[in-house]
Design a protein around this motif. Structure first.
Motif, mmCIF file in Angstrom:
data_model
loop_
_atom_site.group_PDB
_atom_site.id
_atom_site.type_symbol
_atom_site.label_atom_id
_atom_site.label_comp_id
_atom_site.label_asym_id
_atom_site.label_seq_id
_atom_site.Cartn_x
_atom_site.Cartn_y
_atom_site.Cartn_z
ATOM 1 N N CYS A 112 0.971 -1.284 0.192
ATOM 2 C CA CYS A 112 -0.073 0.199 0.133
ATOM 3 C C CYS A 112 0.485 0.994 0.236
ATOM 4 N N PHE A 113 2.013 1.468 1.061
ATOM 5 C CA PHE A 113 2.782 2.821 1.244
ATOM 6 C C PHE A 113 3.183 2.584 -0.482
ATOM 7 N N GLU A 114 4.357 1.488 -1.249
ATOM 8 C CA GLU A 114 4.089 2.125 -2.868
ATOM 9 C C GLU A 114 3.403 1.706 -3.705
ATOM 10 N N LEU A 115 2.537 1.737 -3.882
ATOM 11 C CA LEU A 115 1.469 1.976 -4.358
ATOM 12 C C LEU A 115 1.153 3.829 -4.533
ATOM 13 N N LEU A 116 0.578 3.713 -2.526
ATOM 14 C CA LEU A 116 0.124 5.177 -2.657
ATOM 15 C C LEU A 116 1.001 6.302 -2.460
ATOM 16 N N VAL A 117 2.586 6.435 -2.491
ATOM 17 C CA VAL A 117 3.185 6.841 -1.239
ATOM 18 C C VAL A 117 4.751 7.289 -2.991
ATOM 19 N N ILE A 118 4.870 5.984 -3.331
ATOM 20 C CA ILE A 118 6.558 6.107 -3.534
ATOM 21 C C ILE A 118 5.848 5.914 -5.194
ATOM 22 N N LYS A 119 5.072 4.985 -5.731
ATOM 23 C CA LYS A 119 4.608 5.683 -7.267
ATOM 24 C C LYS A 119 4.304 6.917 -7.883
ATOM 25 N N PRO A 120 3.191 6.969 -6.851
ATOM 26 C CA PRO A 120 2.877 8.926 -6.912
ATOM 27 C C PRO A 120 3.573 9.533 -7.309
ATOM 28 N N MET A 121 4.572 9.760 -6.725
ATOM 29 C CA MET A 121 5.575 10.638 -6.199
ATOM 30 C C MET A 121 6.532 10.416 -7.823
ATOM 31 N N LEU A 122 7.071 8.923 -7.605
ATOM 32 C CA LEU A 122 7.145 8.393 -9.429
ATOM 33 C C LEU A 122 7.172 9.244 -10.087
ATOM 34 N N ILE A 123 5.436 8.743 -10.902
ATOM 35 C CA ILE A 123 4.814 9.552 -11.644
ATOM 36 C C ILE A 123 5.120 11.239 -12.306
ATOM 37 N N LEU A 124 4.874 11.774 -10.702
ATOM 38 C CA LEU A 124 5.184 13.076 -10.462
ATOM 39 C C LEU A 124 6.318 13.546 -10.509
ATOM 40 N N TYR A 125 7.182 12.938 -10.316
ATOM 41 C CA TYR A 125 8.486 13.256 -10.703
ATOM 42 C C TYR A 125 8.938 13.297 -12.123
ATOM 43 N N LYS A 126 8.294 12.383 -12.974
ATOM 44 C CA LYS A 126 8.575 11.620 -14.941
ATOM 45 C C LYS A 126 7.705 13.368 -15.577
ATOM 46 N N LEU A 127 6.684 13.450 -14.281
ATOM 47 C CA LEU A 127 5.953 14.269 -14.772
ATOM 48 C C LEU A 127 6.497 15.804 -15.751
ATOM 49 N N VAL A 128 7.005 16.011 -13.611
ATOM 50 C CA VAL A 128 7.791 17.383 -13.850
ATOM 51 C C VAL A 128 8.933 17.392 -14.767
ATOM 52 N N ARG A 129 9.686 16.452 -15.173
ATOM 53 C CA ARG A 129 10.796 16.099 -15.588
ATOM 54 C C ARG A 129 9.912 16.306 -17.378
ATOM 55 N N VAL A 130 9.291 16.076 -16.956
ATOM 56 C CA VAL A 130 8.657 16.219 -19.465
ATOM 57 C C VAL A 130 8.026 17.171 -19.131
ATOM 58 N N LEU A 131 7.462 17.978 -18.268
ATOM 59 C CA LEU A 131 6.765 19.116 -19.115
ATOM 60 C C LEU A 131 8.151 20.480 -18.241
ATOM 61 N N LEU A 132 8.808 20.115 -17.635
ATOM 62 C CA LEU A 132 10.495 21.377 -17.532
ATOM 63 C C LEU A 132 10.924 21.494 -18.947
ATOM 64 N N GLY A 133 10.738 19.798 -19.157
ATOM 65 C CA GLY A 133 11.653 19.934 -20.852
ATOM 66 C C GLY A 133 10.803 20.570 -22.180
ATOM 67 N N PHE A 134 9.567 19.937 -21.885
ATOM 68 C CA PHE A 134 8.818 20.850 -22.523
ATOM 69 C C PHE A 134 8.791 22.327 -22.651
#
Length: 203
Positions: A112-134
């Motif tokens: 549950c910790f991985e699904l509710l905390v770790i994975k959303p943080m990784l997805i947010l990190y990747k999204l921020v990287r994509v948005l900053l790159g764009f």
């Protein structure tokens, strides 16, 4: 010591024997499940018997002021034998079930910790990287397009002010070479390109 006190002490010793059997089976199952090393087993056995002795002595102190009689040992033996005859297998099965339940609960909480905390943080990190790159790519494109559009005006302005700037340039040229602005700009540009590739390049 009257008969009621003796009978009460005997019953407490019987219950103490049952408790010792429960503690022994629980300790044995836990040590096997946790794969405790053989070197630690004698130490844990010593601690078990020490704790059992202290508990039995405290029970005696509470019931008959610590007097040791033969029926005390008889009560302990009857309680231990009664436990191993009727309850040992049930207690072992319960302890095994409890350990497995705790393990499953821990795995569930970690998942549950991985699904509710770790994975959303990784997805947010990747999204921020994509948005900053764009955003950076759009900014560079706009700057480049603006530079191309303004290039004729810069050329005209340079042609108009060249006669006035040329003497000034001859005066500051030696200092300009010492500062090496062009070299520093190239180094900064190279560092920015390397940083861009590290952050937004392919993993």
């Amino acid at each position: 010591m009257n008969l009621s006190v003796q009978f009460g002490t005997l019953m407490m010793m019987l219950l103490s024997g049952i408790g010792m059997g429960i503690a022994f089976d629980s300790y044995r199952v836990v040590s096997n499940r946790l794969h405790i090393g053989r070197l630690l087993i004698p130490i844990l056995d010593l601690l078990y018997w020490l704790a059992a002795t202290i508990i039995v002595f405290r029970v005696l102190m509470a019931n008959n002021d610590g007097e040791v009689r033969i029926y005390i040992f008889i009560g302990l033996l009857i309680g231990i034998g009664f436990y191993f005859w009727l309850f040992s297998s049930t207690v072992i099965a319960f302890v095994v079930w409890l350990i497995e339940t705790i393990r499953k609960l821990i795995r569930f909480l970690v998942r549950c910790f991985e699904l509710l905390v770790i994975k959303p943080m990784l997805i947010l990190y990747k999204l921020v990287r994509v948005l900053l790159g764009f955003a950076l790519a759009i900014s560079l494109f706009i700057l480049k397009l603006t530079g191309q559009l303004l290039r004729p005006f810069w050329l005209l302005l340079a042609w108009m002010i060249r006669p006035a700037v040329r003497p000034l340039w001859r005066a500051i040229e030696p200092y300009w070479k010492k500062i090496d602005i062009a070299g520093r700009f190239i180094r900064i540009r190279t560092s920015c390109i390397a940083l861009w590739k590290r952050w937004f390049g392919e993993d």
